[in-house]
Scaffold this active site. Structure first.
Site, PDB file in Angstrom:
ATOM      1  N   LYS A  13       0.842  -1.309   0.054  1.00 20.08           N
ATOM      2  CA  LYS A  13       0.037  -0.051  -0.039  1.00 20.08           C
ATOM      3  C   LYS A  13       0.818   1.165  -0.173  1.00 20.08           C
ATOM      4  O   LYS A  13       0.453   2.123  -0.724  1.00 20.08           O
ATOM      5  CB  LYS A  13      -0.956  -0.107   1.285  1.00 20.08           C
ATOM      6  CG  LYS A  13      -1.779  -1.166   1.321  1.00 20.08           C
ATOM      7  CD  LYS A  13      -2.927  -1.075   2.400  1.00 20.08           C
ATOM      8  CE  LYS A  13      -2.159  -0.833   4.016  1.00 20.08           C
ATOM      9  NZ  LYS A  13      -1.709  -2.233   4.203  1.00 20.08           N
ATOM     10  N   ARG A  86      -9.054   1.697   9.129  1.00 22.65           N
ATOM     11  CA  ARG A  86      -8.613  -0.028   9.557  1.00 22.65           C
ATOM     12  C   ARG A  86      -9.953  -0.371  10.137  1.00 22.65           C
ATOM     13  O   ARG A  86      -9.734  -1.634  10.834  1.00 22.65           O
ATOM     14  CB  ARG A  86      -7.556   0.220  10.341  1.00 22.65           C
ATOM     15  CG  ARG A  86      -6.206  -0.071   9.562  1.00 22.65           C
ATOM     16  CD  ARG A  86      -4.949   0.156  10.362  1.00 22.65           C
ATOM     17  NE  ARG A  86      -3.803  -0.953   9.935  1.00 22.65           N
ATOM     18  CZ  ARG A  86      -2.698  -0.198   9.321  1.00 22.65           C
ATOM     19  NH1 ARG A  86      -2.665   1.051   9.166  1.00 22.65           N
ATOM     20  NH2 ARG A  86      -1.724  -1.117   9.016  1.00 22.65           N
ATOM     21  N   ARG A 125      11.678  -6.177   4.734  1.00 21.10           N
ATOM     22  CA  ARG A 125      11.566  -4.921   3.974  1.00 21.10           C
ATOM     23  C   ARG A 125      12.301  -3.948   4.974  1.00 21.10           C
ATOM     24  O   ARG A 125      12.271  -3.724   6.048  1.00 21.10           O
ATOM     25  CB  ARG A 125      10.005  -4.501   4.315  1.00 21.10           C
ATOM     26  CG  ARG A 125       9.414  -3.180   4.017  1.00 21.10           C
ATOM     27  CD  ARG A 125       8.063  -3.084   4.048  1.00 21.10           C
ATOM     28  NE  ARG A 125       7.433  -3.081   5.327  1.00 21.10           N
ATOM     29  CZ  ARG A 125       6.099  -2.912   5.600  1.00 21.10           C
ATOM     30  NH1 ARG A 125       5.074  -2.757   4.369  1.00 21.10           N
ATOM     31  NH2 ARG A 125       5.489  -2.969   6.897  1.00 21.10           N
ATOM     32  N   ARG A 159      11.824  -1.336  10.050  1.00 23.10           N
ATOM     33  CA  ARG A 159      10.854  -0.789  10.805  1.00 23.10           C
ATOM     34  C   ARG A 159      10.771  -1.622  12.117  1.00 23.10           C
ATOM     35  O   ARG A 159      10.953  -2.894  12.197  1.00 23.10           O
ATOM     36  CB  ARG A 159       9.633  -0.847  10.266  1.00 23.10           C
ATOM     37  CG  ARG A 159       8.977   0.397   9.761  1.00 23.10           C
ATOM     38  CD  ARG A 159       7.751   0.400   8.994  1.00 23.10           C
ATOM     39  NE  ARG A 159       6.872  -0.453   9.576  1.00 23.10           N
ATOM     40  CZ  ARG A 159       5.593  -0.174   9.034  1.00 23.10           C
ATOM     41  NH1 ARG A 159       5.443   0.305   8.001  1.00 23.10           N
ATOM     42  NH2 ARG A 159       4.470  -0.749   9.742  1.00 23.10           N
ATOM     43  N   ARG A 170       0.026  -8.867  13.305  1.00 19.64           N
ATOM     44  CA  ARG A 170      -0.595  -7.418  12.403  1.00 19.64           C
ATOM     45  C   ARG A 170      -1.487  -8.055  11.373  1.00 19.64           C
ATOM     46  O   ARG A 170      -2.610  -7.425  11.118  1.00 19.64           O
ATOM     47  CB  ARG A 170       0.571  -6.641  11.768  1.00 19.64           C
ATOM     48  CG  ARG A 170       1.217  -5.933  12.630  1.00 19.64           C
ATOM     49  CD  ARG A 170       2.375  -5.269  12.379  1.00 19.64           C
ATOM     50  NE  ARG A 170       2.522  -4.353  11.157  1.00 19.64           N
ATOM     51  CZ  ARG A 170       3.372  -4.028  10.550  1.00 19.64           C
ATOM     52  NH1 ARG A 170       4.668  -4.575  10.441  1.00 19.64           N
ATOM     53  NH2 ARG A 170       3.198  -3.277   9.233  1.00 19.64           N
TER      54      ARG A 170
HETATM   55  P1  AMP Z   1       1.345   0.905   8.629  1.00 20.48           P
HETATM   56  O1  AMP Z   1       2.367   1.887   8.415  1.00 20.48           O
HETATM   57  O2  AMP Z   1      -0.032   1.467   7.894  1.00 20.48           O
HETATM   58  O3  AMP Z   1       1.443  -0.358   8.515  1.00 20.48           O
HETATM   59  O4  AMP Z   1       1.023   1.097  10.475  1.00 20.48           O
HETATM   60  C1  AMP Z   1       1.632   0.694  11.464  1.00 20.48           C
HETATM   61  C2  AMP Z   1       0.959   0.351  12.711  1.00 20.48           C
HETATM   62  O5  AMP Z   1       0.451   1.735  13.054  1.00 20.48           O
HETATM   63  C3  AMP Z   1      -0.130  -0.560  12.678  1.00 20.48           C
HETATM   64  O6  AMP Z   1       0.257  -1.684  12.894  1.00 20.48           O
HETATM   65  C4  AMP Z   1      -1.024   0.160  13.839  1.00 20.48           C
HETATM   66  O7  AMP Z   1      -0.331  -0.111  15.260  1.00 20.48           O
HETATM   67  C5  AMP Z   1      -0.944   1.545  13.524  1.00 20.48           C
HETATM   68  N1  AMP Z   1      -1.823   2.338  12.642  1.00 20.48           N
HETATM   69  C6  AMP Z   1      -1.656   2.839  11.565  1.00 20.48           C
HETATM   70  N2  AMP Z   1      -2.862   3.270  11.065  1.00 20.48           N
HETATM   71  C7  AMP Z   1      -3.820   3.139  11.846  1.00 20.48           C
HETATM   72  C8  AMP Z   1      -5.146   2.948  11.846  1.00 20.48           C
HETATM   73  N3  AMP Z   1      -5.797   3.721  10.743  1.00 20.48           N
HETATM   74  N4  AMP Z   1      -6.027   2.608  12.725  1.00 20.48           N
HETATM   75  C9  AMP Z   1      -5.244   2.021  13.885  1.00 20.48           C
HETATM   76  N5  AMP Z   1      -3.820   1.829  14.006  1.00 20.48           N
HETATM   77  C10 AMP Z   1      -3.027   2.473  12.959  1.00 20.48           C
END
Ligand code: AMP
Length: 215
Positions: A13, A86, A125, A159, A170
């Site tokens: 994404k 989400r 990654r 990360r 996740r």
């Molecule tokens: P991402 O970079 O989108 O993979 O997000 C990394 C982490 O940030 C996720 O595993 C959640 O802990 C948190 N996170 C990011 N976006 C959201 C969201 N819209 N709702 C809840 N947690 C989020």
């Protein structure tokens, strides 16, 4: 257009949203990136986010909405939403915020990738601190002898939540809380499924094609 890139962690994404937003001049809104920058800035909010992110859990809806509200009320162009919404509550709140500025979601592009594929991708990654590009290194290789494929920098970082174990946690969060959001958008006939396997360019072409299809 206001487009949601939907899919499990590791589906691509972030990479695809960056390409799409720069090609179209749209804003790229990634709640994950916003949370990571709060965390790096060492703010109290960042520490709160870290409690959940470091365990691979979703951050509570209210904190997410507080974070994104001002970005949406100031939207001047189209937007690509990446990693948001989400939960169904976040999707409902997004619709309300968009309708407040006379906008709505145009399409939800669902990147389809299997659990085994995302675990492999996430574990390898890395992000370049100099040019910001996300890329993949061999699973077992050490980061110290790797350089960025795009700019040659040696500043590659992994990360905190990109381990195999965290990837599985996740993914479970995704299946349990995020996948049901698809039904919300399917009712509005907004979802288009996209095969997420293949090169970055191949997947980008599929996304562009889906956006130009009038369905
Ligand atoms: P991402 O970079 O989108 O993979 O997000 C990394 C982490 O940030 C996720 O595993 C959640 O802990 C948190 N996170 C990011 N976006 C959201 C969201 N819209 N709702 C809840 N947690 C989020």
């Amino acid at each position: 257009m206001n487009v949601i890139l939907f899919g499990p962690p590791g589906a691509g994404k972030g990479t695809q949203a960056k390409l799409l937003s720069s090609a179209r001049g749209w804003v790229h809104l990634s709640t994950g990136d916003m949370m990571r920058s709060e965390r790096s800035a060492g703010t109290a909010l960042g520490a709160k986010f870290d409690e959940y992110m470091s365990q691979g859990k979703l951050v509570p809806d209210q904190l997410v909405l507080d974070l994104i509200r001002s970005k949406i009320s100031n939207l001047a162009t189209g937007a690509v939403f990446d990693g948001y919404p989400r939960t169904t509550a976040q999707a409902e709140a997004l619709d309300q915020m968009l309708s407040g500025i006379g906008r709505k979601i145009t399409k939800v592009l669902e990147l389809k990738v299997s659990l085994e594929e995302v675990v492999g991708r996430i574990a390898g990654r890395v992000t370049c601190l100099d040019c910001g590009q996300i890329q993949h290194v061999s699973y077992i290789s050490s980061l110290s002898d790797q350089t960025c494929k795009h700019c040659g920098s040696a500043k590659l970082v992994r990360r905190q939540d990109d381990s195999e174990e965290m990837a599985r946690i996740r993914y479970n969060e995704y299946r349990e809380k995020t996948e049901p959001v698809l039904a919300y958008y399917q009712k509005q006939h907004l979802v288009v499924g996209i095969d997420g396997l293949g090169s970055v360019d191949e997947v980008q072409k599929r996304l562009v094609q889906a956006l130009s299809d009038g369905k």
